[in-house]
Design a protein around this motif. Structure first.
Motif, short mmCIF file in Angstrom:
data_model
loop_
_atom_site.label_atom_id
_atom_site.label_comp_id
_atom_site.label_asym_id
_atom_site.label_seq_id
_atom_site.Cartn_x
_atom_site.Cartn_y
_atom_site.Cartn_z
N THR A 223 58.84 82.10 36.91
CA THR A 223 58.67 81.43 38.06
C THR A 223 57.35 81.25 39.16
N MET A 224 57.48 82.76 39.03
CA MET A 224 56.57 82.93 40.13
C MET A 224 54.63 83.64 39.54
N ARG A 225 54.87 82.60 38.58
CA ARG A 225 53.11 82.17 37.92
C ARG A 225 53.33 80.90 38.22
N LYS A 226 54.67 79.98 38.10
CA LYS A 226 53.34 78.63 38.03
C LYS A 226 52.27 78.65 38.45
N GLY A 227 51.96 77.64 38.46
CA GLY A 227 50.69 77.34 38.51
C GLY A 227 49.58 78.33 38.41
N ASP A 228 49.66 79.55 37.70
CA ASP A 228 48.65 80.51 37.65
C ASP A 228 47.57 80.32 36.09
N LYS A 229 48.32 78.69 35.08
CA LYS A 229 47.12 78.98 34.48
C LYS A 229 46.44 77.34 35.02
N THR A 230 46.81 77.16 35.82
CA THR A 230 46.19 75.85 36.23
C THR A 230 45.06 75.98 37.48
N LEU A 231 45.50 77.39 37.52
CA LEU A 231 43.84 77.72 38.72
C LEU A 231 42.79 78.55 38.19
N GLU A 232 43.01 78.68 36.49
CA GLU A 232 42.82 79.44 35.92
C GLU A 232 41.65 78.36 35.34
N SER A 233 42.10 77.28 34.66
CA SER A 233 41.58 76.64 34.37
C SER A 233 40.68 76.22 34.75
N ILE A 234 40.83 75.52 36.20
CA ILE A 234 40.17 75.23 37.38
C ILE A 234 39.00 76.15 37.84
N VAL A 235 38.87 77.52 37.83
CA VAL A 235 37.98 78.74 37.89
C VAL A 235 36.95 78.22 35.83
N ALA A 236 37.48 78.33 34.95
CA ALA A 236 36.57 77.94 33.94
C ALA A 236 36.23 76.54 33.77
N LEU A 237 36.87 75.69 34.24
CA LEU A 237 36.18 74.05 34.24
C LEU A 237 35.11 73.77 34.88
#
Length: 224
Positions: free
Chosen positions: A106-120
């Protein structure tokens, strides 16, 4: 040049960059609010539960954890083994471990979103710059160099870099908060490990002292 003019001159990739910036902002605000609620008075809750457990007041410890289970991950983590009636030490430990895995997810929620934004974001910015360069250079001729037409091309090239700068800003801000949240997660892992180990040790001592006899609970309605 105001923000509207920058947006218009940045080219078509400014729209997806704008969408990414909104998504990043929404994710960051949601995570900041989550971490504010999570870390607020967290250590105090752990101390209260461990103090009650050390005094062999296991029903009180369970009630304290239950009161915070809807607001704090650490409350749900501590309540997971305490809500069970007279578990053996191994079951107690498994309940702690299973709860920890669930709460950390639950604490890692949003991590993948931010990682994708950093890459894109930087890639979209670079794409906008390339498209701008193609547009600016497509009509240039050697005879235009040093003339007014050449100055126009130079201006077009400078404007095409707006999208790259925008993509970098979005990526840098997202990366900064991503690293902040990663640090908070690391801190939670340490707190969970410390609190879980102490609680498990106290319960094992209690189990040995009672030799597996049922816990003395006058009222267990609150943990059903």
């Amino acid at each position: 040049m105001d923000a509207r003019e920058l947006f218009e001159k940045g080219g078509p990739t400014m729209w997806p960059l704008f969408a990414l910036s909104i998504l990043s902002l929404a994710t960051i605000l949601e995570r900041l609010w989550f971490w504010f609620k999570t870390t607020r008075r967290e250590e105090e809750l752990v101390e209260r539960v461990l103090e009650a457990s050390a005094n062999d007041e296991w029903d009180t410890a369970a009630q304290i954890a239950k009161q915070e289970r809807n607001r704090k991950p650490i409350g749900r983590f501590l309540y997971a083994p305490l809500k069970r009636t007279n578990p053996d030490p191994e079951t107690f430990k498994l309940a702690l471990e299973a709860s920890a895995e669930e709460e950390l997810a639950t604490m890692r929620k949003g991590d993948k979103t931010l990682e994708s934004i950093v890459a894109l974001a930087p890639l979209l910015g670079l794409l906008g710059t390339v498209l701008g360069l193609i547009r600016s250079l497509s009509g240039i001729r050697l005879g235009d160099l040093g003339t007014a037409a050449g100055s126009t091309v130079t201006l077009g090239i400078s404007e095409s870099l707006i999208s790259t700068a925008t993509g970098m800003v979005v990526a840098i801000v997202s990366l900064g908060f991503f690293r902040l949240f990663q640090g908070l997660i690391s801190g939670q892992i340490r707190i969970f490990r410390s609190a879980g180990n102490q609680l498990e040790l106290l319960y094992r001592e209690h189990w040995l002292n009672t030799q597996g006899k049922p816990l003395d609970r006058s009222d267990t309605e609150f943990i059903k």
